[in-house]
Design a protein around this motif. Structure first.
Motif, mmCIF file in Angstrom:
data_model
loop_
_atom_site.group_PDB
_atom_site.id
_atom_site.type_symbol
_atom_site.label_atom_id
_atom_site.label_comp_id
_atom_site.label_asym_id
_atom_site.label_seq_id
_atom_site.Cartn_x
_atom_site.Cartn_y
_atom_site.Cartn_z
ATOM 1 N N ALA A 1 -2.470 -28.184 -88.039
ATOM 2 C CA ALA A 1 -3.059 -27.137 -88.833
ATOM 3 C C ALA A 1 -4.201 -27.985 -89.543
ATOM 4 C CB ALA A 1 -1.892 -26.663 -89.899
ATOM 5 N N MET A 2 -5.169 -27.123 -90.252
ATOM 6 C CA MET A 2 -6.518 -27.666 -90.994
ATOM 7 C C MET A 2 -6.224 -27.404 -92.486
ATOM 8 S SD MET A 2 -7.679 -28.795 -88.330
ATOM 9 C CE MET A 2 -9.450 -29.127 -88.887
ATOM 10 N N LEU A 3 -6.585 -28.390 -93.304
ATOM 11 C CA LEU A 3 -6.622 -28.102 -94.349
ATOM 12 C C LEU A 3 -8.182 -27.824 -95.007
ATOM 13 C CD1 LEU A 3 -5.034 -27.825 -97.279
ATOM 14 C CD2 LEU A 3 -4.920 -30.438 -97.615
ATOM 15 N N VAL A 4 -8.568 -26.968 -95.548
ATOM 16 C CA VAL A 4 -10.003 -26.724 -95.710
ATOM 17 C C VAL A 4 -10.136 -26.366 -97.178
ATOM 18 C CG1 VAL A 4 -11.943 -25.105 -94.911
ATOM 19 C CG2 VAL A 4 -9.977 -25.852 -93.230
ATOM 20 N N ASN A 5 -11.244 -26.718 -97.536
ATOM 21 C CA ASN A 5 -11.793 -26.480 -99.020
ATOM 22 C C ASN A 5 -12.168 -25.122 -99.156
ATOM 23 O OD1 ASN A 5 -14.273 -25.454 -100.597
ATOM 24 N ND2 ASN A 5 -13.889 -27.783 -101.390
ATOM 25 N N GLN A 6 -11.718 -24.232 -100.266
ATOM 26 C CA GLN A 6 -11.740 -22.754 -100.450
ATOM 27 C C GLN A 6 -13.118 -22.358 -100.112
ATOM 28 O OE1 GLN A 6 -10.629 -21.667 -104.289
ATOM 29 N NE2 GLN A 6 -10.433 -19.327 -103.505
ATOM 30 N N ASP A 7 -14.212 -23.056 -100.559
ATOM 31 C CA ASP A 7 -15.614 -22.611 -100.554
ATOM 32 C C ASP A 7 -16.042 -22.509 -99.064
ATOM 33 O OD1 ASP A 7 -15.927 -22.258 -103.291
ATOM 34 O OD2 ASP A 7 -16.852 -24.015 -103.699
ATOM 35 N N GLU A 8 -15.447 -23.603 -98.065
ATOM 36 C CA GLU A 8 -15.930 -23.752 -96.974
ATOM 37 C C GLU A 8 -15.132 -22.600 -96.177
ATOM 38 O OE1 GLU A 8 -17.386 -25.535 -93.601
ATOM 39 O OE2 GLU A 8 -17.687 -25.991 -95.742
ATOM 40 N N TRP A 9 -14.039 -22.102 -96.549
ATOM 41 C CA TRP A 9 -13.130 -21.191 -95.910
ATOM 42 C C TRP A 9 -13.581 -19.760 -96.072
ATOM 43 C CZ3 TRP A 9 -9.490 -20.162 -92.646
ATOM 44 C CH2 TRP A 9 -8.917 -19.125 -92.338
ATOM 45 N N TYR A 10 -14.177 -19.442 -97.144
ATOM 46 C CA TYR A 10 -14.898 -18.182 -97.519
ATOM 47 C C TYR A 10 -16.104 -18.156 -96.720
ATOM 48 C CZ TYR A 10 -11.334 -17.023 -101.171
ATOM 49 O OH TYR A 10 -10.389 -16.674 -101.753
ATOM 50 N N GLY A 11 -16.805 -19.533 -96.435
ATOM 51 C CA GLY A 11 -17.974 -19.551 -95.960
ATOM 52 C C GLY A 11 -17.969 -19.227 -94.487
ATOM 53 N N MET A 12 -16.720 -19.492 -93.869
ATOM 54 C CA MET A 12 -16.563 -19.347 -92.713
ATOM 55 C C MET A 12 -16.291 -17.951 -92.183
ATOM 56 S SD MET A 12 -14.571 -22.899 -91.343
ATOM 57 C CE MET A 12 -13.307 -22.758 -92.594
ATOM 58 N N ILE A 13 -15.458 -17.442 -93.175
ATOM 59 C CA ILE A 13 -15.035 -15.835 -93.117
ATOM 60 C C ILE A 13 -16.327 -15.087 -93.261
ATOM 61 C CG2 ILE A 13 -13.961 -14.003 -94.151
ATOM 62 C CD1 ILE A 13 -12.009 -15.993 -92.608
ATOM 63 N N GLU A 14 -17.159 -15.484 -94.223
ATOM 64 C CA GLU A 14 -18.374 -14.661 -94.287
ATOM 65 C C GLU A 14 -19.374 -14.442 -92.986
ATOM 66 O OE1 GLU A 14 -22.139 -14.049 -97.466
ATOM 67 O OE2 GLU A 14 -20.733 -15.539 -97.637
ATOM 68 N N THR A 15 -19.327 -15.910 -92.472
ATOM 69 C CA THR A 15 -20.210 -16.000 -91.391
ATOM 70 C C THR A 15 -19.685 -15.126 -90.107
ATOM 71 O OG1 THR A 15 -20.934 -18.271 -91.803
ATOM 72 C CG2 THR A 15 -21.004 -17.940 -89.549
#
Length: 83
Positions: free
Chosen positions: A36-50
């Motif tokens: 599983a991946m532990l990802v920074n919240q800002d990075e996660w939201y950026g991926m979802i937006e992309t």
């Protein structure tokens, strides 16, 4: 990106969480069942937006066109006059 076992992550969870939050690192945490991946919240939201923007037909081309425009061209294309 760092990789570690679940046992190591469990022992150092607070430090690992702090690293992910403060530095934006992504950490892969593995067990015998998978990872599983532990990802920074800002990075996660950026991926979802992309992913969302890429799902809109023509959006990628529109973004690339806009990126190639000067600020003045952008303002002209929306009818803004800043003089």
């Amino acid at each position: 990106m760092s990789h570690m076992t679940a046992a190591l992550a469990q022992q150092n969870f607070t430090t690992i969480l702090d690293t992910v939050i403060r530095k934006g690192d992504t950490i892969s945490i593995a067990t015998d069942e998978g990872a599983a991946m532990l990802v920074n919240q800002d990075e996660w939201y950026g991926m979802i937006e992309t992913l969302y923007l890429q799902s809109i037909p023509g959006m990628k081309d529109s973004i690339l066109e806009g990126k190639a425009m000067s600020i003045d061209e952008c303002l002209d294309s929306v009818g803004w006059d800043i003089s």
